[in-house]
Design a protein around this motif. Structure first.
Motif, mmCIF file in Angstrom:
data_model
loop_
_atom_site.group_PDB
_atom_site.id
_atom_site.type_symbol
_atom_site.label_atom_id
_atom_site.label_comp_id
_atom_site.label_asym_id
_atom_site.label_seq_id
_atom_site.Cartn_x
_atom_site.Cartn_y
_atom_site.Cartn_z
ATOM 1 N N THR A 69 -8.604 1.324 -1.321
ATOM 2 C CA THR A 69 -8.123 2.257 -2.405
ATOM 3 C C THR A 69 -9.162 2.939 -3.496
ATOM 4 N N THR A 70 -10.347 2.334 -3.410
ATOM 5 C CA THR A 70 -11.446 2.916 -3.993
ATOM 6 C C THR A 70 -11.774 3.966 -3.333
ATOM 7 N N PHE A 71 -12.452 3.905 -1.933
ATOM 8 C CA PHE A 71 -12.875 4.732 -1.396
ATOM 9 C C PHE A 71 -12.019 5.811 -0.624
ATOM 10 N N GLY A 72 -10.650 5.437 -0.785
ATOM 11 C CA GLY A 72 -9.646 6.196 -0.164
ATOM 12 C C GLY A 72 -9.283 7.164 -1.172
ATOM 13 N N SER A 73 -9.288 6.641 -2.386
ATOM 14 C CA SER A 73 -8.983 7.531 -3.676
ATOM 15 C C SER A 73 -10.130 8.591 -3.874
ATOM 16 N N MET A 74 -11.192 8.086 -3.734
ATOM 17 C CA MET A 74 -12.227 9.121 -4.009
ATOM 18 C C MET A 74 -12.362 10.200 -2.985
ATOM 19 N N PRO A 143 3.711 -8.655 8.762
ATOM 20 C CA PRO A 143 2.395 -8.886 8.188
ATOM 21 C C PRO A 143 1.296 -7.979 8.599
ATOM 22 N N ASP A 144 1.474 -7.234 9.854
ATOM 23 C CA ASP A 144 0.407 -6.545 10.406
ATOM 24 C C ASP A 144 0.075 -5.134 9.741
ATOM 25 N N THR A 145 1.012 -4.765 8.991
ATOM 26 C CA THR A 145 1.077 -3.425 8.454
ATOM 27 C C THR A 145 1.380 -3.393 6.863
ATOM 28 N N SER A 146 1.672 -4.522 6.413
ATOM 29 C CA SER A 146 2.066 -4.630 4.913
ATOM 30 C C SER A 146 1.011 -4.244 3.943
ATOM 31 N N LEU A 147 -0.059 -4.722 4.233
ATOM 32 C CA LEU A 147 -1.249 -4.517 3.207
ATOM 33 C C LEU A 147 -1.801 -3.114 3.385
ATOM 34 N N TRP A 148 -1.646 -2.483 4.606
ATOM 35 C CA TRP A 148 -2.226 -1.077 4.764
ATOM 36 C C TRP A 148 -1.216 -0.326 4.103
ATOM 37 N N SER A 149 0.042 -0.639 4.111
ATOM 38 C CA SER A 149 1.026 0.197 3.501
ATOM 39 C C SER A 149 0.769 -0.037 1.785
ATOM 40 N N VAL A 150 0.260 -0.978 1.431
ATOM 41 C CA VAL A 150 0.335 -1.130 -0.156
ATOM 42 C C VAL A 150 -0.863 -0.291 -0.626
ATOM 43 N N MET A 151 -1.866 -0.301 0.539
ATOM 44 C CA MET A 151 -3.104 0.376 0.192
ATOM 45 C C MET A 151 -2.955 1.847 0.209
ATOM 46 N N ALA A 204 -19.733 9.988 -9.119
ATOM 47 C CA ALA A 204 -19.291 9.060 -8.310
ATOM 48 C C ALA A 204 -19.526 7.507 -8.841
ATOM 49 N N SER A 205 -20.544 7.316 -9.519
ATOM 50 C CA SER A 205 -20.757 5.832 -10.172
ATOM 51 C C SER A 205 -19.877 5.740 -11.174
ATOM 52 N N ILE A 206 -19.380 6.432 -11.942
ATOM 53 C CA ILE A 206 -18.138 6.311 -12.742
ATOM 54 C C ILE A 206 -17.027 5.975 -12.257
ATOM 55 N N LEU A 207 -16.617 6.596 -11.266
ATOM 56 C CA LEU A 207 -15.490 6.573 -10.102
ATOM 57 C C LEU A 207 -15.314 5.028 -9.614
ATOM 58 N N LEU A 208 -16.554 4.863 -9.116
ATOM 59 C CA LEU A 208 -16.540 3.400 -8.333
ATOM 60 C C LEU A 208 -16.228 2.311 -9.300
ATOM 61 N N THR A 209 -16.935 2.378 -10.777
ATOM 62 C CA THR A 209 -16.539 1.466 -11.450
ATOM 63 C C THR A 209 -15.208 1.209 -11.776
ATOM 64 N N LEU A 210 -14.559 2.437 -12.285
ATOM 65 C CA LEU A 210 -13.103 2.544 -12.787
ATOM 66 C C LEU A 210 -12.395 2.072 -11.517
ATOM 67 N N ALA A 211 -12.466 2.722 -10.495
ATOM 68 C CA ALA A 211 -11.632 2.256 -9.320
ATOM 69 C C ALA A 211 -11.786 1.044 -8.722
ATOM 70 N N ALA A 212 -13.069 0.378 -8.866
ATOM 71 C CA ALA A 212 -13.190 -0.922 -8.240
ATOM 72 C C ALA A 212 -12.174 -1.919 -9.318
ATOM 73 N N ILE A 213 -12.638 -1.727 -10.631
ATOM 74 C CA ILE A 213 -11.866 -2.582 -11.574
ATOM 75 C C ILE A 213 -10.415 -2.286 -11.304
ATOM 76 N N ARG A 214 -9.848 -1.312 -11.096
ATOM 77 C CA ARG A 214 -8.357 -0.930 -10.932
ATOM 78 C C ARG A 214 -8.050 -1.728 -9.706
ATOM 79 N N GLY A 215 -8.855 -1.837 -8.602
ATOM 80 C CA GLY A 215 -8.440 -2.487 -7.389
ATOM 81 C C GLY A 215 -8.393 -3.990 -7.543
ATOM 82 N N LEU A 216 -9.361 -4.522 -8.370
ATOM 83 C CA LEU A 216 -9.177 -6.094 -8.560
ATOM 84 C C LEU A 216 -8.286 -6.366 -9.406
ATOM 85 N N ARG A 217 -7.938 -5.749 -9.893
ATOM 86 C CA ARG A 217 -6.578 -6.034 -10.906
ATOM 87 C C ARG A 217 -5.325 -5.674 -10.516
ATOM 88 N N VAL A 218 -5.134 -5.126 -9.294
ATOM 89 C CA VAL A 218 -3.959 -4.634 -8.754
ATOM 90 C C VAL A 218 -2.941 -5.608 -8.902
#
Length: 282
Positions: A69-74, A143-151, A204-218
């Motif tokens: 989600t981090t790199f895809g969103s960016m 199970p093969d597609t669910s995680l990618w669909s959520v992503m 990009a560094s700001i986005l990486l921080t915000l998006a990574a935190i958002r991704g870890l707390r999903v």
């Protein structure tokens, strides 16, 4: 006088944020037994979290989801920013429309996408795929597609937010650099690579921080879309934590898991800030 005006907000923060955080750290060191008295267990709850196969599985899913989600969103946000950059008056409407997923409640987004992902051939997404000869796909039911669909849902929701920040970064680039590069014979791709991308490194560094935190707390999207299933294929750290704490009533272990998530998030934030400081000094 400033402290007088800040006092109401500080009291609310203390009561509803900092005091619960301290209490969570305390509970992580106990076996919580309501009405019977808590029992001190030290770091045993942390050991239980780190050795629990379900938590390890959830950690892997969380990391994969955060990276995707981090790199895809960016990437998508960068593309949208390039498309919607400019001073035309009509762009405000398009930008507002694109930004709507960000301000929409995550639970609403999850419910809408759960319906769009309906796995039957007449489901909305499967109907679109059938136009190009693909599908039907099970999406959230396999199970093969669910995680990618959520992503994909995470990228769809996060990309407009990244777009706005990247647009702000693009607005700060001196246009004379593009003109000089064009005079020197640089192509559009070369101008993008050697002028735009380097200028957006602080963004990009700001986005990486915000998006990574958002991704870890999903949590909300996963909980609404799949609830962690099927067969734990989309279980993430937060869903496992909630299940352990509120369904199994293992408050101590759940608190330890929450503290570990906080420490990982804090370490990530500090690492990015140190990296940015060294880059600025260098």
């Amino acid at each position: 006088m400033p402290w007088l005006f800040l006092a109401p907000a500080l009291v609310l923060f203390a009561l509803f944020k900092y005091v619960p955080m301290v209490e969570g750290v305390r509970l992580s060191l106990y076996e919580v037994r309501p009405f019977l008295g808590d029992v001190w267990v030290g770091l045993d709850n942390y050991a239980s979290v780190l050795t629990d196969p379900l938590f390890r599985t959830a950690a892997g899913h969380t990391l994969l989801l955060a990276l995707g989600t981090t790199f895809g969103s960016m990437l998508v946000g960068f593309g949208l920013a390039l498309l919607l950059e400019g001073q035309a008056r009509t762009l405000w409407f398009v930008r507002s429309a694109v930004f709507l997923p960000v301000v929409t409640a995550a639970a609403v987004v999850g419910e809408i996408w759960r319906m769009l992902y309906y796995p039957a051939p007449d489901g909305f997404v499967n109907t679109l795929l059938s136009w190009v000869g693909l599908g039907p796909w099970p999406f959230l039911d396999s199970p093969d597609t669910s995680l990618w669909s959520v992503m994909a849902v995470g990228v769809w929701k996060g990309a407009p937010y990244d777009m706005v920040i990247i647009l702000a970064g693009l607005a700060g680039i001196d246009r004379q650099q593009y003109e000089a590069a064009a005079i020197d014979g640089a192509s559009v791709w070369q101008r993008l690579r050697h002028v735009t991308v380097p200028a957006l490194r602080p963004v990009a560094s700001i986005l990486l921080t915000l998006a990574a935190i958002r991704g870890l707390r999903v949590f909300t999207e996963v909980y609404v879309l799949t609830g962690g299933g099927p067969a734990n294929s989309t279980t993430v750290w937060m869903t496992t934590l909630i299940s352990r704490g509120f369904e199994k009533q293992d408050i101590g272990v759940a608190s330890a898991a929450a503290v570990l998530l906080f420490l990982v998030t804090l370490a990530l934030t500090v690492a990015v800030r140190v990296y940015r400081a060294r880059k600025e000094i260098g």
